[in-house]
Design a protein around this motif. Structure first.
Motif, PDB file in Angstrom:
ATOM      1  N   UNK A  58       0.604  -1.479   0.075  1.00 58.34           N
ATOM      2  CA  UNK A  58      -0.024   0.027  -0.231  1.00 58.34           C
ATOM      3  C   UNK A  58       0.846   1.281   0.021  1.00 58.34           C
ATOM      4  N   UNK A  59       1.993   1.379   0.556  1.00 53.93           N
ATOM      5  CA  UNK A  59       2.963   2.392   0.907  1.00 53.93           C
ATOM      6  C   UNK A  59       3.427   2.716  -0.614  1.00 53.93           C
ATOM      7  N   UNK A  60       3.712   1.532  -1.198  1.00 51.55           N
ATOM      8  CA  UNK A  60       4.527   1.534  -2.622  1.00 51.55           C
ATOM      9  C   UNK A  60       3.567   2.260  -3.508  1.00 51.55           C
ATOM     10  N   UNK A  61       2.493   1.730  -3.357  1.00 51.68           N
ATOM     11  CA  UNK A  61       1.355   2.341  -4.621  1.00 51.68           C
ATOM     12  C   UNK A  61       0.860   3.723  -4.182  1.00 51.68           C
ATOM     13  N   UNK A  62       0.904   4.149  -2.949  1.00 55.69           N
ATOM     14  CA  UNK A  62       0.641   5.632  -2.652  1.00 55.69           C
ATOM     15  C   UNK A  62       1.738   6.427  -3.144  1.00 55.69           C
ATOM     16  N   UNK A  63       2.973   6.015  -2.654  1.00 55.28           N
ATOM     17  CA  UNK A  63       4.283   6.771  -2.876  1.00 55.28           C
ATOM     18  C   UNK A  63       4.166   6.974  -4.599  1.00 55.28           C
ATOM     19  N   UNK A  64       3.999   5.751  -5.302  1.00 57.85           N
ATOM     20  CA  UNK A  64       4.030   5.842  -6.691  1.00 57.85           C
ATOM     21  C   UNK A  64       2.917   6.935  -7.380  1.00 57.85           C
ATOM     22  N   UNK A  65       1.857   7.012  -6.741  1.00 55.29           N
ATOM     23  CA  UNK A  65       0.461   7.876  -7.297  1.00 55.29           C
ATOM     24  C   UNK A  65       1.038   9.252  -7.060  1.00 55.29           C
ATOM     25  N   UNK A  66       1.555   9.382  -5.854  1.00 59.78           N
ATOM     26  CA  UNK A  66       1.960  10.892  -5.320  1.00 59.78           C
ATOM     27  C   UNK A  66       2.964  11.501  -6.151  1.00 59.78           C
ATOM     28  N   UNK A  67       4.104  10.545  -6.448  1.00 60.22           N
ATOM     29  CA  UNK A  67       5.099  10.977  -7.255  1.00 60.22           C
ATOM     30  C   UNK A  67       4.922  11.155  -8.553  1.00 60.22           C
ATOM     31  N   UNK A  68       3.695  10.335  -9.034  1.00 57.39           N
ATOM     32  CA  UNK A  68       3.462  10.548 -10.439  1.00 57.39           C
ATOM     33  C   UNK A  68       2.674  11.896 -10.678  1.00 57.39           C
ATOM     34  N   UNK A  69       1.895  12.276  -9.565  1.00 54.58           N
ATOM     35  CA  UNK A  69       1.367  13.874  -9.743  1.00 54.58           C
ATOM     36  C   UNK A  69       2.439  14.818  -9.757  1.00 54.58           C
ATOM     37  N   UNK A  70       3.518  14.578  -9.047  1.00 54.14           N
ATOM     38  CA  UNK A  70       4.589  15.516  -9.117  1.00 54.14           C
ATOM     39  C   UNK A  70       5.085  15.620 -10.736  1.00 54.14           C
ATOM     40  N   UNK A  71       5.196  14.561 -11.276  1.00 56.34           N
ATOM     41  CA  UNK A  71       5.617  14.627 -12.553  1.00 56.34           C
ATOM     42  C   UNK A  71       4.504  15.308 -13.632  1.00 56.34           C
ATOM     43  N   UNK A  72       3.272  15.057 -13.133  1.00 58.64           N
ATOM     44  CA  UNK A  72       2.190  15.498 -13.909  1.00 58.64           C
ATOM     45  C   UNK A  72       2.166  17.166 -13.880  1.00 58.64           C
ATOM     46  N   UNK A  73       2.350  17.579 -12.771  1.00 59.49           N
ATOM     47  CA  UNK A  73       2.489  19.090 -12.371  1.00 59.49           C
ATOM     48  C   UNK A  73       3.821  19.739 -13.015  1.00 59.49           C
TER      49      UNK A  73
END
Length: 400
Positions: A58-73
């Motif tokens: 769950x932590x890896x999934x949340x971290x991946x989604x969080x950091x992918x948003x940084x890429x999107x921004x």
């Protein structure tokens, strides 16, 4: 009548329709697209976890989604990369981060330059910094159309200037500021440049490399994202000049009881648990925006704004402040208190903003106690303006 093809993407508008309510306060905060709501629901339903802290699934999934948003921004802002993006609790927090993180850069007597139209969020942090460090806070005057006076700016921005902080688009006057000229003046004297993009980012001028500033701040909730999230972009060399301001979990690289070493940007300026769901939701909102035709959006916005200005101009007791260029109009009515007018509009199901719009010094400069602001978004349409003008006329018939 002008129709918005995007209305169906925003479920709150269906609820407003049921309440016979129209929403014209988008400069304060915008409604949310279904795509963003789906992303939030998927995150919460799928199981939450903290980010950057654990190796479990769950932590890896949340971290991946969080950091992918940084890429999107970073992509949306045309930043060099995700390392240039720091998430904050909002644009106000981002500007305060700069005012504290850069404090060591200033010596007594040096200058911070702002403009006369700044929102409190881009005034008070610099005002307080000037008091703490014995600095001069220089205020650039405005022309009658609401644009910073460039001739005056050339005289006021000089060798003593260490930082220029300027709004991209005024939340009161709706006027784009001449950033290329102002930033060039600041760079000539080696000053850092900060742009408050809270109002401008959603209206298509969000390319930070084209703007050329050192820092750019914006709020998620004004770009159809969740509240409680802000973005601070910084050039790599500019981030290196900041000292850490808030301290806690995950921003520290190594710690002992009496010493500590901290990560650089971005993680070094994101102490504690970040707004994980909000950041993921922001990424979804930006995906939604980027999937739209920018020319269609710009044309719709311009056409609707022109209709708003024409309708206000046709009413002789109404005076629009400045010469708004984008998305909003702030106005006063002779002999009518702004709060009374907003109350009558609200009673007729028309949501607008009334007051001093977090820009008290600007209103003092304009000699106006307060004003009513109508602000537009991609989902507003011609029917909204018909409702607004009908309600305005009925209100004025009572108040004048």
């Amino acid at each position: 009548m002008l129709h918005s093809p995007w209305r169906a993407d925003f479920p709150a508008l269906a609820a407003f329709d049921t309440e016979h309510q129209i929403y014209l306060d988008n400069a304060a905060t915008a409604q949310k697209p279904q795509a963003m709501l789906d992303a939030l629901a998927a995150y919460y339903h799928g199981g939450v976890a903290n980010v950057h802290r654990a190796g479990h699934g769950p932590a890896a999934r949340a971290t991946g989604a969080f950091e992918f948003s940084r890429v999107k921004v970073a992509r949306w802002l045309n930043a060099p990369g995700p390392a240039n993006i720091v998430f904050t609790p909002g644009a106000t927090s981002a500007l305060n981060l700069l005012a504290y993180g850069l404090e060591h850069e200033f010596k007594p007597g040096e200058q911070i330059v702002i403009s006369a139209l700044e929102h409190h969020a881009n005034l008070l942090p610099w005002q307080r910094l000037a008091e703490r460090r014995g600095l001069q806070l220089v205020v650039l005057p405005l022309l009658t159309n609401g644009v910073v006076d460039l001739d005056a700016a050339r005289l006021l921005i000089g060798p003593g200037t260490r930082l220029l902080a300027i709004s991209q688009l005024s939340n009161v006057l709706g006027v784009w500021q001449p950033l290329p000229e102002l930033l060039a003046m600041a760079r000539q004297h080696g000053a850092l440049t900060v742009v408050d993009g809270a109002q401008g980012a959603v209206h298509g001028r969000n390319d930070v490399q084209a703007i050329g500033c050192d820092f750019y701040a914006l709020s998620s909730h004004k770009v159809y994202g969740p509240d409680g999230v802000g973005v601070l972009y910084g050039k790599t060399d500019a981030w290196a000049r900041l000292r850490h301001w808030q301290f806690g979990g995950e921003m520290v690289r190594a710690a002992d009881y009496h010493t500590a070493d901290f990560h650089p940007a971005p993680l070094g300026f994101e102490a504690g648990t970040p707004p994980i769901a909000g950041v993921i939701g922001l990424g979804a909102s930006l995906d939604y925006l980027q999937s739209q035709d920018p020319n269609a959006l710009n044309t719709h916005e311009a056409t609707l704004h022109a209709a708003l200005l024409n309708g206000l101009a046709a009413r002789p007791t109404v005076r629009v402040l400045g010469q708004p260029q984008t998305a909003l109009a702030t106005f006063v009515v002779k002999g009518v208190h702004h709060a009374d007018l907003a109350t009558l509009l609200s009673e007729q199901g028309v949501a607008v903003r009334a007051g001093q719009h977090c820009a008290m010094p600007l209103f003092k400069h304009l000699g106006v106690a307060g004003a009513v602001r109508v602000s537009l978004a991609m989902y507003n349409d011609g029917a909204d303006l018909v409702r607004f003008f009908d309600a305005l006329d009925q209100s004025l018939a009572v108040l004048t």
